[in-house]
Design a protein around this motif. Structure first.
Motif, PDB file in Angstrom:
ATOM      1  N   LEU A   1      -3.231  -2.783  -3.916  1.00  0.00           N
ATOM      2  CA  LEU A   1      -3.406  -2.135  -2.617  1.00  0.00           C
ATOM      3  C   LEU A   1      -4.752  -2.503  -2.013  1.00  0.00           C
TER       4      LEU A   1
ATOM      5  N   ILE B   1       3.439   6.107  -5.859  1.00  0.00           N
ATOM      6  CA  ILE B   1       2.659   5.240  -4.967  1.00  0.00           C
ATOM      7  C   ILE B   1       3.588   4.589  -3.937  1.00  0.00           C
TER       8      ILE B   1
ATOM      9  N   ALA C   1       4.613   7.034  -1.257  1.00  0.00           N
ATOM     10  CA  ALA C   1       3.588   7.255  -0.242  1.00  0.00           C
ATOM     11  C   ALA C   1       3.474   6.039   0.688  1.00  0.00           C
ATOM     12  N   LEU C   2       3.565   4.828   0.110  1.00  0.00           N
ATOM     13  CA  LEU C   2       3.415   3.618   0.919  1.00  0.00           C
ATOM     14  C   LEU C   2       4.547   3.433   1.914  1.00  0.00           C
TER      15      LEU C   2
ATOM     16  N   PHE D   1      -5.987   9.173  -3.802  1.00  0.00           N
ATOM     17  CA  PHE D   1      -5.493   9.173  -5.185  1.00  0.00           C
ATOM     18  C   PHE D   1      -6.264  10.206  -5.990  1.00  0.00           C
TER      19      PHE D   1
ATOM     20  N   PRO E   1       1.218   4.410   5.548  1.00  0.00           N
ATOM     21  CA  PRO E   1       0.027   5.191   5.887  1.00  0.00           C
ATOM     22  C   PRO E   1      -1.160   4.270   6.178  1.00  0.00           C
TER      23      PRO E   1
ATOM     24  N   MET F   1      -5.886  -1.833   2.005  1.00  0.00           N
ATOM     25  CA  MET F   1      -5.679  -0.391   2.210  1.00  0.00           C
ATOM     26  C   MET F   1      -6.998   0.374   2.100  1.00  0.00           C
TER      27      MET F   1
ATOM     28  N   TYR G   1      -4.201   5.471   5.338  1.00  0.00           N
ATOM     29  CA  TYR G   1      -5.136   5.853   4.284  1.00  0.00           C
ATOM     30  C   TYR G   1      -4.351   6.295   3.065  1.00  0.00           C
ATOM     31  N   MET G   2      -4.948   6.106   1.895  1.00  0.00           N
ATOM     32  CA  MET G   2      -4.328   6.615   0.678  1.00  0.00           C
ATOM     33  C   MET G   2      -5.363   7.417  -0.114  1.00  0.00           C
TER      34      MET G   2
ATOM     35  N   GLY H   1      -1.426   8.905   2.958  1.00  0.00           N
ATOM     36  CA  GLY H   1      -0.615   9.027   1.746  1.00  0.00           C
ATOM     37  C   GLY H   1      -1.419   9.692   0.650  1.00  0.00           C
TER      38      GLY H   1
ATOM     39  N   MET I   1      -8.883   3.518   0.899  1.00  0.00           N
ATOM     40  CA  MET I   1      -8.518   4.441  -0.179  1.00  0.00           C
ATOM     41  C   MET I   1      -9.695   5.316  -0.627  1.00  0.00           C
TER      42      MET I   1
END
Ligand SMILES: Nc1ncnc2c1ncn2[C@@H]1O[C@H](COP(=O)(O)OP(=O)(O)O)[C@@H](O)[C@H]1O
Ligand SMILES: [Mg+2]
Lengths: 219, 240
Positions: B182, B147, B150-151, B160, B155, B187, B157-158, B80, B189
């Motif tokens: 998150l 956000i 994307a979630l 930002f 996913p 998550m 991975y995120m 994401g 990230m």
């Protein structure tokens, strides 16, 4: 001024005029639908096409926007006719108007595409959408919103421009008016009536477009 | 796991990433700090292949991102991304913004997609905004929408990219809170940010970018409180 108006022939011919008005609307609407599809394609070719495709689209747009619509119509009538390719009057008008609409709309679409920030595509792609999904669901709907009013103007223009059809034997509102007027010798009355009908047609188009806009675009 | 190996990225003649090595474990939160123009955003764009790389390798869960045969649409489902400009889709309601990709990309039914979207929107505190159009919302709300969007792809991975930089100061907190949420969910990230205290308190590690290289990387507290390299010290004293 000793011209006396005789409205009876006009009133008697109203059903015929109305039917011709519908033919006018039909030709304008069809040429608009075709023009939108072709205009979209031309805009995308000018933005993303390779050199030959870009040139093809550019020549189309240039001719459509910079030569008289009447000559464009004549091309599909007498022009193609000279090569033994004879289209019906309806097809001549449809092709001519669609050609013209596509050229004008292509420029509107192109401006619309350029106005959408490319971060919209990035956001769509980052969600896993394919390029075509991003265009179809994210970019094109926003472009239609941006160019909705120019689109409406083009439709009005197509309604009025279709009157050129009478010069290639198409019995739309103007052609029909011409025919009835010369049969009854009431030229002035008939063309006045036609003008009023055109005016009403345009108002109907604008009113419908306004209502549709409010329904389609809630942002 | 995300692994970058000697990644080089050029725009024309200019080399923007000059050999980046970085690996991010599952569940890890890495903050990336550094002056603007140092290549932070570009690195994120390379990880989900919105930008191509010229040499090196990026491996995500064993998949070579920039190999010719890699299916990028499939890959991006797992990564994401949230941008500095929130990029809401203005023509879609909040609910449709989030539900669209699950429908199109994951092939969910309309009902499924809506229930996923509703769940994610509630999670970021937008449960009462489902039918609103994003242009009617504040920047902070739109960023939380991005956000949630994307979630909704669930996913692994995120990424930002300075998600609070374009926000009015009073809206920064609500977005950072969402990122904390998150992190607590576990998550993985990578967070490019100028919020130094956020980087220190929320991430496991911090990487400091300088002109296309990772100048220093280390445990978050340690790097922020006691940077070893002179450039890191300089940067941190300037932003404080
Ligand atoms: N699309 C692009 N085309 C050309 N140069 C770019 C492009 N995107 C970024 N750059 C350049 O790459 C460098 C790094 O940019 P960026 O990754 O955005 O830095 P940061 O996110 O750290 O501020 C900058 O010098 C920027 O001008
Ligand atoms: Mg950046």
């Amino acid at each position: 001024m000793d011209y006396t108006f005789h409205w009876r022939p006009v009133i008697k011919a109203l059903p015929d005029l109305m039917e011709a008005a519908l033919t006018t609307l039909e030709a304008a609407a069809l040429s608009m639908i075709i023009g939108i599809v072709l205009g979209l394609v031309l805009a995308l070719l000018r933005l993303h096409g390779n050199r030959p495709l870009y040139l093809f689209a550019t020549v189309w747009v240039e001719i459509a926007r910079n030569t008289p619509a009447l000559l464009q119509l004549f091309f599909f009538g007498f022009g193609l006719g000279a090569f033994g390719w004879h289209l019906s009057p309806f097809m001549i008008v449809l092709c001519g108007l669609s050609f013209n609409n596509a050229g004008y709309l292509a420029e509107n679409f192109r401006g619309g595409f350029l106005a959408i920030p490319d971060t919209q595509i990035k956001a769509a792609r980052s969600l896993g959408m394919s390029a075509s999904q991003s265009y179809l669901h994210i970019i094109i709907p926003q472009v239609f919103r941006l160019i909705y009013h120019p689109l409406t103007n083009q439709l009005v223009w197509a309604v009025l421009m279709s009157s050129l059809g009478m010069l290639v034997g198409f019995r739309e509102l103007s052609g029909e008016t011409q025919f009835l007027a010369s049969n009854t010798f009431r030229l002035f009355e008939f063309f006045l009536a036609a003008a009023v009908i055109y005016y009403l047609l345009v108002k109907i188009v604008l009113g419908t477009s306004y209502l549709l806009c409010r329904k389609l675009f809630r942002y | 796991m995300i692994e970058l190996k000697s990644v080089e990225k050029k725009f024309g003649d200019i080399t923007v990433l000059k050999g980046i090595d970085l690996s991010v474990e599952k569940g890890e939160v890495i903050s990336v700090i550094g002056a603007s123009g140092s290549g932070k955003s570009t690195m994120l764009y390379c990880i989900n292949a919105l930008e191509k790389i010229q040499s090196g390798q990026i491996i995500v869960d064993g998949i070579d991102v920039h190999a010719d045969q890699t299916n990028l649409n499939e890959l991006r489902r797992h990564i994401g991304m949230v941008f500095q400009q929130w990029n809401s889709f203005p023509h879609l309601s909040v609910l449709d913004n989030v539900a669209l990709a699950p429908k199109l990309v994951l092939g969910k039914s309309k009902d499924e997609a809506y229930s996923i979207a509703e769940k994610q929107l509630k999670h970021v505190g937008l449960g009462d905004k489902l039918d609103v159009y994003p242009t009617r919302m504040s920047g902070g709300q739109q960023q939380r929408l991005a956000i949630a969007r994307a979630l909704a792809m669930e996913p692994d991975y995120m990424l930002f990219d300075e998600v609070t930089s374009a926000l009015d100061p009073e809206l920064v907190g609500e977005v950072l809170d969402t990122l904390r949420l998150l992190r607590d969910d576990g998550m993985t990230m990578i967070v490019v940010t100028h919020e130094i205290s956020f980087a220190r308190d929320v991430s496991d590690r911090v990487a400091f970018f300088h002109q296309g290289v990772i100048e220093e990387i280390g445990q978050a507290q340690q790097l922020i409180n006691d940077p070893q390299k002179e450039r890191t010290q300089q940067f941190l004293s300037n932003v404080r």
